[in-house]
Design an enzyme around this catalytic site. Sequence first.
Site, PDB file in Angstrom:
ATOM      1  N   HIS A 477      51.673  13.488 -12.716  1.00 47.35           N
ATOM      2  CA  HIS A 477      50.943  14.372 -11.811  1.00 47.35           C
ATOM      3  C   HIS A 477      51.845  14.966 -10.724  1.00 47.35           C
ATOM      4  O   HIS A 477      51.432  15.869  -9.995  1.00 47.35           O
ATOM      5  CB  HIS A 477      49.793  13.593 -11.151  1.00 47.35           C
ATOM      6  CG  HIS A 477      48.606  14.443 -10.828  1.00 47.35           C
ATOM      7  ND1 HIS A 477      48.584  15.811 -10.961  1.00 47.35           N
ATOM      8  CD2 HIS A 477      47.368  14.111 -10.354  1.00 47.35           C
ATOM      9  CE1 HIS A 477      47.408  16.281 -10.595  1.00 47.35           C
ATOM     10  NE2 HIS A 477      46.651  15.276 -10.217  1.00 47.35           N
ATOM     11  N   ASP A 481      49.823  19.682 -12.833  1.00 42.99           N
ATOM     12  CA  ASP A 481      48.537  19.675 -12.148  1.00 42.99           C
ATOM     13  C   ASP A 481      47.408  19.456 -13.153  1.00 42.99           C
ATOM     14  O   ASP A 481      47.595  19.604 -14.365  1.00 42.99           O
ATOM     15  CB  ASP A 481      48.317  21.002 -11.406  1.00 42.99           C
ATOM     16  CG  ASP A 481      49.319  21.194 -10.275  1.00 42.99           C
ATOM     17  OD1 ASP A 481      49.726  20.180  -9.685  1.00 42.99           O
ATOM     18  OD2 ASP A 481      49.683  22.357  -9.994  1.00 42.99           O
TER      19      ASP A 481
END
Length: 506
Positions: A477, A481
């Site tokens: 992450h 995204d």
Amino acid sequence: MTTEIRVPTLGESVTEATVATWFKKPGDAVAVDEMLCELETDKVTVEVPSPAAGVLADIVAAEGETVGVDALLGNISEEGNAGPEEVKPKAEEKAAAAPAAAGGTSVDVMVPTLGESVTEATVATWFKKVGDTVAQDEMLCELETDKVSVEVPSPAAGTLTEIVAPEGTTVDATAKLAVISSGEGAAAAAPAAAAAPAATTSAPASSGKDVEDAPSAKKAMAEAGLSAGQVSGSGRDGRIMKEDVAKAIAAGTSAAAAPAPAAAPRAPVAADDAAREERVKMTRLRQTIARRLKDSQNTAAMLTTYNEVDMTEVMALRNEYKDLFLKKHGVKLGFMSFFTKACCHALKEVPEVNAEIDGTDIVYKNFVHMGIAAGTPTGLVVPVIRDADAMSFADIEKAIAEKGARARDGKLSMAEMQGGTFTISNGGVYGSLMSSPILNPPQSGILGMHKIQDRPMAINGKVEIRPMMYLALSYDHRIVDGKGAVTFLVRVKEALEDPRRLLMDL
């Protein structure tokens, strides 16, 4: 004839080093390129190989001394020129043990090429014992590295007269494993050497932590208030190096920290249960798998996103063309080629899933080296199919079949498991319905495939039974995204539910 041992080139702007450890002592016989000592600079550790075969006559620069580039470290007396008096007994012992060679030839069994960046291995199994007759290229033993198992064939036909490295011994990339004698002297040599393994086997056990840590590491530990027990050594035989101390300090280790208990959180075991337990040392491969997976969890901001795919169209296409595909290409048409193609297609649209983090930079890959996770009897390995985005269905299926077979046989090389940019893991072959795969660092994405299961689905307002599969994308992450992860999974789903999209790059 005497050959000088000198400090090799240490690298740009590095002018001196510290002699950390001598692996040999005066009087020891050495082979050409056998490691003699280890030097330590501010940045790296440098091993010094023997420039010639012979006997280590003397050591000029002892452990702990600081030496400059091209400084004299010691001298080698080449065979036939014994040199100092203390060397002669060694040579005489060697001659006394040599009746085996009379009328025959001795051939050393050396560690084969282990692969790029692999410097040592553990002797896992000897298939032969001292005194056994062996044929040329017959398998003698198996070595285990961090990634693969390596079989060692006999370099010549004859009799195994000596095992230098017994099972459990850690050897470097240039070590001698055994001696093969051929000719008339072979039979005579075998009984004399048969007693050697018993004495040799005890050597590794006694090595323990009698290893001298690097001088700079000792100094750094003293300055930081650390004990040797608080630092994990990465050097040869567990030797603590300067960078190990730096890692321990960075991890928050301090003198005030209570020493960790030797037997972690292991619950008490009743005596009758203990008698039925079996304790087996983890293989090097399993240790590496454990370490890398935990490092991945500790480093990446890992998150998993799920979706599901209707496999109706892929299964119908496969059933229609599988016989023709096998006849033309000589390989079965499986599901992995469809998933590989679908992932390559999706990675073009969401390139951050195919990227990696390097410090404060993001490195985008304009190619796809696809890792295909494969279970083997010794653990999970990930062979890499290079430039999978430029391959046909047939080429992908052939590569998967070939690398899968080599993985199961333990014959994959290090090069075949390096450089992957994305990974696919198929837990469905074991019956897994849903799971969250762990990233294969430094990659930023891994797709988990699962079991195909018939489920009732609402199709155009009607309930139909469809073959469904759950998909799981684990991603880092920090650079991927949620929008990118969901987009990637949707593109994979669309390509599999309508495979024609792959042909038209849609």
